[in-house]
Scaffold this motif. Structure first.
Motif, PDB file in Angstrom:
ATOM      1  N   SER A  52       8.725   9.534  -8.829  1.00  0.00           N
ATOM      2  CA  SER A  52       7.633   9.263  -9.754  1.00  0.00           C
ATOM      3  C   SER A  52       7.209  10.573 -10.396  1.00  0.00           C
ATOM      4  CB  SER A  52       6.448   8.631  -9.018  1.00  0.00           C
ATOM      5  OG  SER A  52       5.402   8.375  -9.926  1.00  0.00           O
ATOM      6  N   VAL A  53       7.084  10.583 -11.716  1.00  0.00           N
ATOM      7  CA  VAL A  53       6.742  11.817 -12.423  1.00  0.00           C
ATOM      8  C   VAL A  53       5.266  12.158 -12.297  1.00  0.00           C
ATOM      9  CG1 VAL A  53       8.637  11.524 -14.052  1.00  0.00           C
ATOM     10  CG2 VAL A  53       6.356  10.679 -14.649  1.00  0.00           C
ATOM     11  N   SER A  54       4.451  11.191 -11.945  1.00  0.00           N
ATOM     12  CA  SER A  54       3.009  11.397 -11.778  1.00  0.00           C
ATOM     13  C   SER A  54       2.539  10.569 -10.586  1.00  0.00           C
ATOM     14  CB  SER A  54       2.242  10.954 -13.023  1.00  0.00           C
ATOM     15  OG  SER A  54       2.617  11.717 -14.138  1.00  0.00           O
ATOM     16  N   LYS A  55       1.351  10.900 -10.098  1.00  0.00           N
ATOM     17  CA  LYS A  55       0.798  10.168  -8.952  1.00  0.00           C
ATOM     18  C   LYS A  55       0.537   8.709  -9.302  1.00  0.00           C
ATOM     19  CE  LYS A  55      -0.052  13.637  -6.001  1.00  0.00           C
ATOM     20  NZ  LYS A  55       0.560  13.715  -4.716  1.00  0.00           N
ATOM     21  N   ARG A  56       0.876   7.834  -8.373  1.00  0.00           N
ATOM     22  CA  ARG A  56       0.560   6.416  -8.469  1.00  0.00           C
ATOM     23  C   ARG A  56       0.498   5.857  -7.061  1.00  0.00           C
ATOM     24  NH1 ARG A  56       6.146   5.652 -11.096  1.00  0.00           N
ATOM     25  NH2 ARG A  56       5.027   5.097 -12.958  1.00  0.00           N
ATOM     26  N   GLU A  57      -0.305   4.827  -6.904  1.00  0.00           N
ATOM     27  CA  GLU A  57      -0.429   4.176  -5.599  1.00  0.00           C
ATOM     28  C   GLU A  57       0.610   3.061  -5.525  1.00  0.00           C
ATOM     29  OE1 GLU A  57      -2.507   5.448  -3.294  1.00  0.00           O
ATOM     30  OE2 GLU A  57      -2.998   6.936  -4.832  1.00  0.00           O
ATOM     31  N   ASP A  84       2.686  -7.082   8.364  1.00  0.00           N
ATOM     32  CA  ASP A  84       1.940  -8.241   7.873  1.00  0.00           C
ATOM     33  C   ASP A  84       2.130  -9.413   8.833  1.00  0.00           C
ATOM     34  OD1 ASP A  84       4.470  -9.284   7.298  1.00  0.00           O
ATOM     35  OD2 ASP A  84       4.269  -9.053   5.134  1.00  0.00           O
ATOM     36  N   ASP A  85       1.624 -10.590   8.463  1.00  0.00           N
ATOM     37  CA  ASP A  85       1.690 -11.768   9.334  1.00  0.00           C
ATOM     38  C   ASP A  85       3.117 -12.242   9.598  1.00  0.00           C
ATOM     39  OD1 ASP A  85      -1.046 -11.763   9.510  1.00  0.00           O
ATOM     40  OD2 ASP A  85      -1.339 -13.240   7.908  1.00  0.00           O
ATOM     41  N   ASP A  86       4.053 -11.863   8.712  1.00  0.00           N
ATOM     42  CA  ASP A  86       5.454 -12.246   8.891  1.00  0.00           C
ATOM     43  C   ASP A  86       6.276 -11.160   9.581  1.00  0.00           C
ATOM     44  OD1 ASP A  86       5.051 -14.714   7.574  1.00  0.00           O
ATOM     45  OD2 ASP A  86       5.294 -13.750   5.611  1.00  0.00           O
ATOM     46  N   ASP A  87       5.580 -10.201  10.188  1.00  0.00           N
ATOM     47  CA  ASP A  87       6.214  -9.062  10.861  1.00  0.00           C
ATOM     48  C   ASP A  87       7.047  -8.183   9.927  1.00  0.00           C
ATOM     49  OD1 ASP A  87       5.077  -9.420  13.347  1.00  0.00           O
ATOM     50  OD2 ASP A  87       6.649 -10.813  14.006  1.00  0.00           O
ATOM     51  N   ASN A  88       6.721  -8.202   8.635  1.00  0.00           N
ATOM     52  CA  ASN A  88       7.332  -7.275   7.693  1.00  0.00           C
ATOM     53  C   ASN A  88       6.618  -5.935   7.802  1.00  0.00           C
ATOM     54  OD1 ASN A  88       9.212  -9.033   6.333  1.00  0.00           O
ATOM     55  ND2 ASN A  88       7.455  -9.995   5.359  1.00  0.00           N
ATOM     56  N   TYR A  89       7.328  -4.892   7.521  1.00  0.00           N
ATOM     57  CA  TYR A  89       6.728  -3.566   7.482  1.00  0.00           C
ATOM     58  C   TYR A  89       6.046  -3.395   6.128  1.00  0.00           C
ATOM     59  CZ  TYR A  89       9.603  -2.662  11.558  1.00  0.00           C
ATOM     60  OH  TYR A  89      10.181  -2.724  12.806  1.00  0.00           O
ATOM     61  N   VAL A  90       4.837  -2.858   6.153  1.00  0.00           N
ATOM     62  CA  VAL A  90       4.080  -2.629   4.923  1.00  0.00           C
ATOM     63  C   VAL A  90       3.750  -1.144   4.858  1.00  0.00           C
ATOM     64  CG1 VAL A  90       2.000  -3.195   3.614  1.00  0.00           C
ATOM     65  CG2 VAL A  90       3.112  -4.960   5.018  1.00  0.00           C
ATOM     66  N   TYR A  91       4.154  -0.525   3.757  1.00  0.00           N
ATOM     67  CA  TYR A  91       3.921   0.898   3.538  1.00  0.00           C
ATOM     68  C   TYR A  91       3.054   1.056   2.293  1.00  0.00           C
ATOM     69  CZ  TYR A  91       7.979   1.093   6.578  1.00  0.00           C
ATOM     70  OH  TYR A  91       8.847   0.924   7.633  1.00  0.00           O
ATOM     71  N   GLU A  92       1.944   1.730   2.455  1.00  0.00           N
ATOM     72  CA  GLU A  92       1.094   2.046   1.312  1.00  0.00           C
ATOM     73  C   GLU A  92       1.020   3.556   1.219  1.00  0.00           C
ATOM     74  OE1 GLU A  92      -2.440  -0.350   0.610  1.00  0.00           O
ATOM     75  OE2 GLU A  92      -1.824  -1.606   2.319  1.00  0.00           O
ATOM     76  N   TYR A  93       1.204   4.084   0.017  1.00  0.00           N
ATOM     77  CA  TYR A  93       1.274   5.534  -0.135  1.00  0.00           C
ATOM     78  C   TYR A  93       1.042   5.931  -1.585  1.00  0.00           C
ATOM     79  CZ  TYR A  93       6.064   4.465  -1.699  1.00  0.00           C
ATOM     80  OH  TYR A  93       7.151   3.952  -2.355  1.00  0.00           O
ATOM     81  N   THR A  94       0.875   7.219  -1.740  1.00  0.00           N
ATOM     82  CA  THR A  94       0.838   7.811  -3.068  1.00  0.00           C
ATOM     83  C   THR A  94       2.224   8.363  -3.325  1.00  0.00           C
ATOM     84  OG1 THR A  94      -1.489   8.392  -2.809  1.00  0.00           O
ATOM     85  CG2 THR A  94      -0.262   9.552  -4.532  1.00  0.00           C
ATOM     86  N   GLY A  95       2.798   7.971  -4.436  1.00  0.00           N
ATOM     87  CA  GLY A  95       4.112   8.474  -4.815  1.00  0.00           C
ATOM     88  C   GLY A  95       3.985   9.355  -6.041  1.00  0.00           C
TER      89      GLY A  95
END
Length: 142
Positions: A52-57, A84-95
Motif C-alpha cells: 500500500s502506497v499510503s496508510k489504510r485500515e 470469528d464465529d466460524d473459526d476463521n482467522y481475522v486480522y485487522e491492521y494498518t497497511g
C-alpha cells in the motif's frame, strides 16, 4: 481470503501536476483522464508489488493462519488477530507507508507515461517497469 478496506487512502501519492510535468502537458484538456489514470496506475502498482502506497485500515478474514508478511497491502503495523464465529482467522491492521516512497512514486509515474503513450494496440509492459515491480515486490521476511 476476504479483504475489506476499512478506511482507504484519501490522497493519491502522485499529483496531477507531477504527471503533467512528466508527460510535458500544459493546459487542462486532459486533466480528467489523467486523474483517472493516476488512480488506475496506483491501484495496478499496489497490486503488483503487494504494497500500500499510503496508510489504510484493512481487515482480512481467512480460513488459514497467515504470517505478517503474507497479509496483503503491507507493510503491516498495528496488527490485531482474532477469530470469528466460524473459526476463521481475522486480522485487522494498518497497511502501507506514512509517506509514499519516492521510488514507488516514480514507478507510478512511469506506468502512467507508458499507458498514456500507447496507442489502441496493446503493447507488453516495458522491461524497465517490470524490473522496478520485481525489485519493489514484498518478499517474505522483508
Amino acid at each position: 481470503m476476504k479483504i475489506d478496506i476499512i478506511t482507504d487512502i484519501t490522497v493519491e501519492p502522485v499529483t496531477l501536476e507531477e504527471v503533467k510535468e512528466a508527460l510535458k502537458i500544459s493546459g487542462t484538456g486532459h486533466d480528467t483522464e489523467l486523474e483517472r489514470q493516476i488512480t488506475d496506475a496506483r491501484d495496478y502498482i499496489e497490486r503488483a508489488i503487494d504494497t500500500s502506497v499510503s496508510k489504510r485500515e484493512i481487515k482480512v478474514t481467512s480460513e488459514d493462519e497467515l504470517e505478517e508478511w503474507e497479509l496483503p497491502l503491507g507493510p503491516v503495523s498495528d496488527l490485531t488477530e482474532s477469530t470469528d464465529d466460524d473459526d476463521n482467522y481475522v486480522y485487522e491492521y494498518t497497511g502501507g507507508y506514512s509517506e509514499c516512497p519516492a521510488r514507488i512514486k516514480r514507478l507510478i509515474t512511469d506506468y502512467i507515461k507508458y499507458k498514456y503513450d500507447i496507442d489502441d494496440e496493446a503493447r507488453e509492459l516495458p522491461n524497465s517497469i517490470r524490473e522496478q515491480i520485481k525489485l519493489l515486490t514484498r518478499q517474505p521476511g522483508l
